[in-house]
Scaffold this motif. Structure first.
Motif, PDB file in Angstrom:
ATOM      1  N   THR A   1     -30.362  21.237 -18.798  1.00 50.89           N
ATOM      2  CA  THR A   1     -30.678  21.974 -17.570  1.00 50.89           C
ATOM      3  C   THR A   1     -29.504  22.029 -16.597  1.00 50.89           C
ATOM      4  OG1 THR A   1     -31.582  19.956 -16.574  1.00 50.89           O
ATOM      5  CG2 THR A   1     -33.126  21.387 -17.756  1.00 50.89           C
ATOM      6  N   ASN A   2     -28.422  21.333 -16.913  1.00 49.65           N
ATOM      7  CA  ASN A   2     -27.265  21.289 -16.012  1.00 49.65           C
ATOM      8  C   ASN A   2     -26.099  22.109 -16.545  1.00 49.65           C
ATOM      9  OD1 ASN A   2     -26.873  19.541 -18.149  1.00 49.65           O
ATOM     10  ND2 ASN A   2     -25.740  18.016 -16.959  1.00 49.65           N
ATOM     11  N   VAL A   3     -26.424  23.206 -17.270  1.00 51.94           N
ATOM     12  CA  VAL A   3     -25.384  24.062 -17.824  1.00 51.94           C
ATOM     13  C   VAL A   3     -25.619  25.511 -17.406  1.00 51.94           C
ATOM     14  CG1 VAL A   3     -25.188  22.533 -19.821  1.00 51.94           C
ATOM     15  CG2 VAL A   3     -26.566  24.599 -20.000  1.00 51.94           C
ATOM     16  N   GLU A   4     -24.522  26.268 -17.382  1.00 53.51           N
ATOM     17  CA  GLU A   4     -24.595  27.702 -17.076  1.00 53.51           C
ATOM     18  C   GLU A   4     -23.518  28.412 -17.881  1.00 53.51           C
ATOM     19  OE1 GLU A   4     -24.136  30.792 -13.296  1.00 53.51           O
ATOM     20  OE2 GLU A   4     -24.318  28.641 -12.937  1.00 53.51           O
ATOM     21  N   PHE A   5     -23.913  29.451 -18.592  1.00 57.63           N
ATOM     22  CA  PHE A   5     -22.957  30.212 -19.391  1.00 57.63           C
ATOM     23  C   PHE A   5     -22.624  31.527 -18.698  1.00 57.63           C
ATOM     24  CE2 PHE A   5     -24.818  27.319 -22.474  1.00 57.63           C
ATOM     25  CZ  PHE A   5     -23.684  26.860 -23.123  1.00 57.63           C
TER      26      PHE A   5
ATOM     27  N   ARG B   1     -18.150  18.229 -12.263  1.00 62.42           N
ATOM     28  CA  ARG B   1     -18.357  19.641 -12.566  1.00 62.42           C
ATOM     29  C   ARG B   1     -17.261  20.065 -13.545  1.00 62.42           C
ATOM     30  NH1 ARG B   1     -17.517  21.462  -6.643  1.00 62.42           N
ATOM     31  NH2 ARG B   1     -15.980  19.795  -6.979  1.00 62.42           N
ATOM     32  N   VAL B   2     -17.685  20.669 -14.647  1.00 66.96           N
ATOM     33  CA  VAL B   2     -16.781  20.938 -15.759  1.00 66.96           C
ATOM     34  C   VAL B   2     -16.841  22.420 -16.119  1.00 66.96           C
ATOM     35  CG1 VAL B   2     -16.218  20.343 -18.156  1.00 66.96           C
ATOM     36  CG2 VAL B   2     -17.222  18.613 -16.640  1.00 66.96           C
ATOM     37  N   LEU B   3     -15.695  22.973 -16.488  1.00 68.79           N
ATOM     38  CA  LEU B   3     -15.622  24.346 -16.996  1.00 68.79           C
ATOM     39  C   LEU B   3     -15.011  24.320 -18.382  1.00 68.79           C
ATOM     40  CD1 LEU B   3     -15.605  27.485 -16.815  1.00 68.79           C
ATOM     41  CD2 LEU B   3     -13.387  27.276 -15.653  1.00 68.79           C
ATOM     42  N   ASP B   4     -15.704  24.922 -19.353  1.00 68.42           N
ATOM     43  CA  ASP B   4     -15.200  25.044 -20.715  1.00 68.42           C
ATOM     44  C   ASP B   4     -14.757  26.483 -20.940  1.00 68.42           C
ATOM     45  OD1 ASP B   4     -14.622  24.811 -23.408  1.00 68.42           O
ATOM     46  OD2 ASP B   4     -16.720  24.806 -24.051  1.00 68.42           O
ATOM     47  N   LEU B   5     -13.469  26.668 -21.177  1.00 71.81           N
ATOM     48  CA  LEU B   5     -12.917  28.003 -21.405  1.00 71.81           C
ATOM     49  C   LEU B   5     -13.054  28.379 -22.873  1.00 71.81           C
ATOM     50  CD1 LEU B   5      -9.621  27.836 -19.306  1.00 71.81           C
ATOM     51  CD2 LEU B   5     -11.872  28.674 -18.606  1.00 71.81           C
ATOM     52  N   GLY B   6     -13.745  29.494 -23.140  1.00 68.63           N
ATOM     53  CA  GLY B   6     -13.998  29.909 -24.508  1.00 68.63           C
ATOM     54  C   GLY B   6     -15.041  29.017 -25.145  1.00 68.63           C
TER      55      GLY B   6
ATOM     56  N   ALA C   1     -12.684  29.667  -6.079  1.00 65.90           N
ATOM     57  CA  ALA C   1     -11.655  28.637  -6.074  1.00 65.90           C
ATOM     58  C   ALA C   1     -12.270  27.270  -5.797  1.00 65.90           C
ATOM     59  CB  ALA C   1     -10.599  28.953  -5.022  1.00 65.90           C
ATOM     60  N   ARG C   2     -11.659  26.259  -6.361  1.00 65.07           N
ATOM     61  CA  ARG C   2     -12.044  24.857  -6.135  1.00 65.07           C
ATOM     62  C   ARG C   2     -13.519  24.600  -6.472  1.00 65.07           C
ATOM     63  NH1 ARG C   2      -8.794  23.156  -0.572  1.00 65.07           N
ATOM     64  NH2 ARG C   2      -6.833  24.213  -1.106  1.00 65.07           N
ATOM     65  N   THR C   3     -13.929  25.098  -7.620  1.00 62.68           N
ATOM     66  CA  THR C   3     -15.325  24.965  -8.038  1.00 62.68           C
ATOM     67  C   THR C   3     -15.553  23.766  -8.946  1.00 62.68           C
ATOM     68  OG1 THR C   3     -15.649  27.356  -7.909  1.00 62.68           O
ATOM     69  CG2 THR C   3     -17.214  26.151  -9.262  1.00 62.68           C
ATOM     70  N   VAL C   4     -14.543  23.381  -9.744  1.00 59.27           N
ATOM     71  CA  VAL C   4     -14.769  22.370 -10.778  1.00 59.27           C
ATOM     72  C   VAL C   4     -13.764  21.225 -10.666  1.00 59.27           C
ATOM     73  CG1 VAL C   4     -15.802  24.021 -12.370  1.00 59.27           C
ATOM     74  CG2 VAL C   4     -13.341  23.612 -12.476  1.00 59.27           C
TER      75      VAL C   4
ATOM     76  N   GLY D   1     -24.284  16.190 -12.599  1.00 56.44           N
ATOM     77  CA  GLY D   1     -23.121  17.017 -12.880  1.00 56.44           C
ATOM     78  C   GLY D   1     -23.523  18.428 -13.263  1.00 56.44           C
ATOM     79  N   LYS D   2     -22.520  19.254 -13.517  1.00 56.97           N
ATOM     80  CA  LYS D   2     -22.762  20.645 -13.895  1.00 56.97           C
ATOM     81  C   LYS D   2     -21.660  21.082 -14.851  1.00 56.97           C
ATOM     82  CE  LYS D   2     -24.495  24.918 -13.460  1.00 56.97           C
ATOM     83  NZ  LYS D   2     -24.637  25.630 -12.181  1.00 56.97           N
TER      84      LYS D   2
END
Length: 252
Positions: free
Chosen positions: A128-132, A80-85, A144-147, A103-104
């Motif tokens: 289909t595994n992305v969310e903005f 699970r990944v978070l892209d900042l900006g 907390a503890r999401t990614v 994954g997400k």
């Protein structure tokens, strides 16, 4: 947030909104979107041809980063990944391919125009595994503890509250999670005034941390195994750099 910080944030928002609108307008032409005009230290030219060819042209055209954080973070299947900006979504879409259907990937941006462009690009890519998400990197709208991994491409330098950004990274990462970002970093001997002489805040120079400041902020947020490796000069004594770090093994 004081008035100066609010003004800087709005200047950044307007710049990226204009970028998204320019790309969207260009995509209506038969020739397709033109890349945003930046010098060789920023933009889609920092990605491999294979990466660029795998994505919608609009995602590539909107790239304004100073590196390729998806390669830096060494993403794995199911993470699970978070892209900042996240901008037009180039790093989210590349990450989505790397983590696969199990994954997400979350993309966080404060600019409505960029979010609209990114969602359009995701639909075109069939991701289909992305969310903005709309929000600010100083107050990430996730529990907390999401990614497992936080990535970012030349965005942390734009924040006016960098300690909050690093604290939020630590909060949303699972224990032992990791950071893999690219950012603009200044030589330690440069004062804030000297950084501002070399480039504007919205140009990713005036707001850059020094190498020592970057390490100190990450350590203060609880990160370990901090590694900062310059890759190329942006202007004199200011570099694009790869930053890696590991979140605390236990929640703080």
């Amino acid at each position: 947030m004081d008035d100066q910080a609010a003004d800087l944030r709005e200047t950044v928002r307007l710049r990226y909104a204009a970028t998204a609108l320019a790309v969207t307008a260009g995509s209506a032409d038969r020739c397709g979107p033109a890349p945003v005009e930046v010098d060789g230290n920023f933009g889609s030219g920092l990605y491999s041809g294979a990466d660029r060819d795998a994505l919608p042209a609009e995602a590539v055209a909107a790239s304004l980063g100073c590196g390729n954080p998806t390669a830096v973070a060494e993403l794995r299947e199911g993470e699970r990944v978070l892209d900042l900006g996240s901008g037009g979504g180039i790093d989210v879409l590349l990450s989505a391919r790397r983590v696969g259907p199990t994954g997400k990937v979350y993309g966080l941006d404060m600019t409505e125009e960029m979010l609209a462009l990114a969602r359009s690009n995701a639909r075109e890519a069939g991701a289909t595994n992305v969310e903005f998400l709309k929000g600010h990197i100083e107050a990430i709208p996730l529990p907390a503890r999401t990614v497992d991994v936080v990535i970012s491409n030349c965005v942390v330098n734009l924040s006016t509250d960098k300690p909050a950004v690093f604290a939020e990274m630590a909060r949303v990462l699972v224990p032992g999670g990791r950071v893999g970002v690219t950012d603009v970093v200044a030589a330690d001997h440069l004062t804030p005034a000297e950084r501002a002489e070399r480039g504007s805040h919205v140009g990713c120079v005036a707001g850059a941390l020094s190498f020592t400041e970057y390490r100190e902020h990450l350590a203060a947020a609880g990160f370990t195994d901090v590694e900062i490796v310059p890759t190329h000069a942006v202007v004199e004594d200011v570099h694009s750099a790869i930053i890696r770090a590991t979140a605390p093994a236990r929640g703080r």
